[in-house]
Design an enzyme around this catalytic site. Structure first.
Site, PDB file in Angstrom:
ATOM      1  N   ASN A 145      -4.277   8.724   4.856  1.00  0.00           N
ATOM      2  CA  ASN A 145      -2.863   8.185   5.244  1.00  0.00           C
ATOM      3  C   ASN A 145      -2.801   8.205   6.627  1.00  0.00           C
ATOM      4  O   ASN A 145      -2.188   7.576   7.334  1.00  0.00           O
ATOM      5  CB  ASN A 145      -1.605   9.030   4.591  1.00  0.00           C
ATOM      6  CG  ASN A 145      -1.342   8.845   2.999  1.00  0.00           C
ATOM      7  OD1 ASN A 145      -1.911   7.595   2.527  1.00  0.00           O
ATOM      8  ND2 ASN A 145      -0.830   9.920   2.627  1.00  0.00           N
TER       9      ASN A 145
ATOM     10  N   HIS B 196       0.507   4.542  -2.455  1.00  0.00           N
ATOM     11  CA  HIS B 196       0.377   6.017  -1.945  1.00  0.00           C
ATOM     12  C   HIS B 196       1.234   6.963  -2.225  1.00  0.00           C
ATOM     13  O   HIS B 196       1.217   8.047  -2.248  1.00  0.00           O
ATOM     14  CB  HIS B 196      -0.106   6.000  -0.488  1.00  0.00           C
ATOM     15  CG  HIS B 196      -1.515   5.288   0.021  1.00  0.00           C
ATOM     16  ND1 HIS B 196      -2.332   6.042   1.052  1.00  0.00           N
ATOM     17  CD2 HIS B 196      -2.413   4.355  -0.581  1.00  0.00           C
ATOM     18  CE1 HIS B 196      -3.383   5.631   0.859  1.00  0.00           C
ATOM     19  NE2 HIS B 196      -3.614   4.478  -0.049  1.00  0.00           N
TER      20      HIS B 196
ATOM     21  N   HIS C 132      -6.350  -5.959  -1.748  1.00  0.00           N
ATOM     22  CA  HIS C 132      -7.350  -6.090  -0.539  1.00  0.00           C
ATOM     23  C   HIS C 132      -7.354  -7.363  -0.121  1.00  0.00           C
ATOM     24  O   HIS C 132      -8.146  -7.826   0.686  1.00  0.00           O
ATOM     25  CB  HIS C 132      -8.567  -5.383  -0.475  1.00  0.00           C
ATOM     26  CG  HIS C 132      -8.342  -3.953  -0.657  1.00  0.00           C
ATOM     27  ND1 HIS C 132      -9.281  -2.899  -0.699  1.00  0.00           N
ATOM     28  CD2 HIS C 132      -7.161  -2.884  -0.541  1.00  0.00           C
ATOM     29  CE1 HIS C 132      -8.958  -1.621  -0.579  1.00  0.00           C
ATOM     30  NE2 HIS C 132      -7.550  -1.675  -0.643  1.00  0.00           N
TER      31      HIS C 132
ATOM     32  N   ARG D  23       0.684  -1.226  -0.054  1.00  0.00           N
ATOM     33  CA  ARG D  23       0.029   0.059  -0.089  1.00  0.00           C
ATOM     34  C   ARG D  23       0.901   1.197  -0.050  1.00  0.00           C
ATOM     35  O   ARG D  23       0.368   2.382  -0.923  1.00  0.00           O
ATOM     36  CB  ARG D  23      -0.970  -0.151   1.058  1.00  0.00           C
ATOM     37  CG  ARG D  23      -2.011   1.191   1.129  1.00  0.00           C
ATOM     38  CD  ARG D  23      -2.986   0.871   2.269  1.00  0.00           C
ATOM     39  NE  ARG D  23      -3.681   1.771   2.476  1.00  0.00           N
ATOM     40  CZ  ARG D  23      -4.302   2.395   3.535  1.00  0.00           C
ATOM     41  NH1 ARG D  23      -3.686   2.563   4.467  1.00  0.00           N
ATOM     42  NH2 ARG D  23      -5.304   3.353   3.140  1.00  0.00           N
TER      43      ARG D  23
END
Ligand code: HEM
Length: 324
Positions: A96, A67, A195, A63
């Site tokens: 975040n 990001h 996910h 992740r």
């Protein structure tokens, strides 16, 4: 007149394509072969150790790369701490804050790499390699990481707030956010398959499990409600649930099977299979784990190509959380 406009437009398009190719051409899997031949093995050791201590760290590192890349490109801007007045950290942005993790593992990898070749390997490349090694460590695909990204001297909390997706996004919003970064709707679905690992805080899915539950499996709703009380307070907001209840620590295609059974945890998960244009991709991946994994690897390589700083742009940070 029309012909001239068309030819100017065509020339522009050609220049853009050439520029794009030139930027991409500077990323190369062999970038550190002579300057730091042990870079990749050093990073891998750090990531393997971190994931064997805590399996969830694999999810957090995958992740982190996402990001990073979605906010002004893969330039390690997400790693910068506040440094007034110039840097307002992206860590404080809504998607975040109290959520993105793995910074200390990246710092460890950077420290280990600095020991063997000081000032050579960028934090942005370490994040990209860490995501690949993390995926592989929990049964996900591996891929060849292109290297040569340099680190930003800026961060943008504004772009972090505007460009990263939210759990409450509907399908059209998700499609357009990913299309803004050059991804098709199918690639958006592919990448959402991340996910299949990791955890989400109650605050990100409470509305879904206590709101209109018509698109959620009833048994699943009650299980999820037990892990995420309706009462809104800080302690409850932080409570974690696995994104994939069945195999939360293995990178497999269960995420897609869950969606077909109306067991997506986030609204942004379930909208991918809710009678809309992306249903067929979810069905395909639910039946074919091999296709999912190879498409995921290709989409991650593509993600790693988002607006890198190359050549003499940017810097090689000495520590990842601050500019030199
Ligand atoms: C499609 C739009 C997406 C949305 C709306 C979204 C949203 C979220 C949210 C809300 C969480 C839980 C965060 C928390 O509670 O702290 C999460 C976790 C996670 N996301 Fe996404 N995400 C999306 C796409 C992606 C993509 C493209 C990737 C990677 C390729 C990714 C990888 C992950 C991982 C691995 C976790 C678990 C992290 C951990 O356990 O530390 N997500 N995401």
């Amino acid at each position: 007149m029309g012909g001239r406009i068309q030819s100017v437009t065509t020339t522009f398009a050609i220049i853009l394509v050439l520029l794009g190719t030139a930027c991409d051409a500077q990323l190369s899997s062999t970038f550190y072969d002579t300057t730091c031949p042990n870079a990749l093995s050093t990073i891998r050791t750090t990531i393997r150790t971190a994931v064997s201590k805590e399996r969830r760290m694999a999810a957090s590192l995958v992740r982190l790369h996402f990001h990073d890349c979605f906010v002004q490109g893969c330039d390690a801007s997400i790693l910068l701490d506040d440094s007034p007045p110039t840097i307002v950290s992206e860590k404080g942005a809504l998607p975040n804050n109290n959520s993105v993790r793995g910074f200390e593992v990246i710092d460890q990898a950077k420290a280990a790499v600095e020991k063997v070749c000081p000032g050579v390997v960028s934090c942005a490349d370490i994040v990209a390699v860490a995501a690949r090694d993390a995926s592989f460590a929990v049964g996900g695909p591996s891929w060849v990481v292109k290297l040569g990204r340099r680190d930003s001297t800026t961060a943008s909390i504004t772009l972090a707030n505007s460009d990263l997706p939210l759990a409450s996004d509907d399908l059209n919003t998700l499609i357009s956010r990913f299309s803004n970064k050059g991804f098709s709707a199918k690639e958006m679905v592919t990448l959402s398959g991340a996910h299949t690992i990791g955890q989400a805080r109650c605050v990100t899915f409470r509305n879904r499990i206590y709101g209109n539950t018509s698109d959620i499996d009833a048994g699943f709703t009650s299980t999820r409600q037990r892990g995420c009380p309706s009462l809104i307070n800080n302690d409850n907001n932080k409570k974690l649930s696995p994104l994939d209840l069945v195999t939360p620590n293995s990178f497999d295609n269960n995420y897609f099977k869950n969606l077909i059974q109306k067991k997506g945890l986030l609204q942004s998960d379930q909208v991918l299979f809710s009678g809309g244009s992306t249903d067929s991709f979810v069905s395909e991946y639910s039946k074919n784990p091999t296709t999912f994994k190879s498409d995921f690897a290709a989409a991650m390589i593509k993600m790693g190509d988002i607006s890198p700083l190359t050549g003499s742009a940017g810097i090689i940070r000495k520590i990842c959380s601050a500019i030199n």
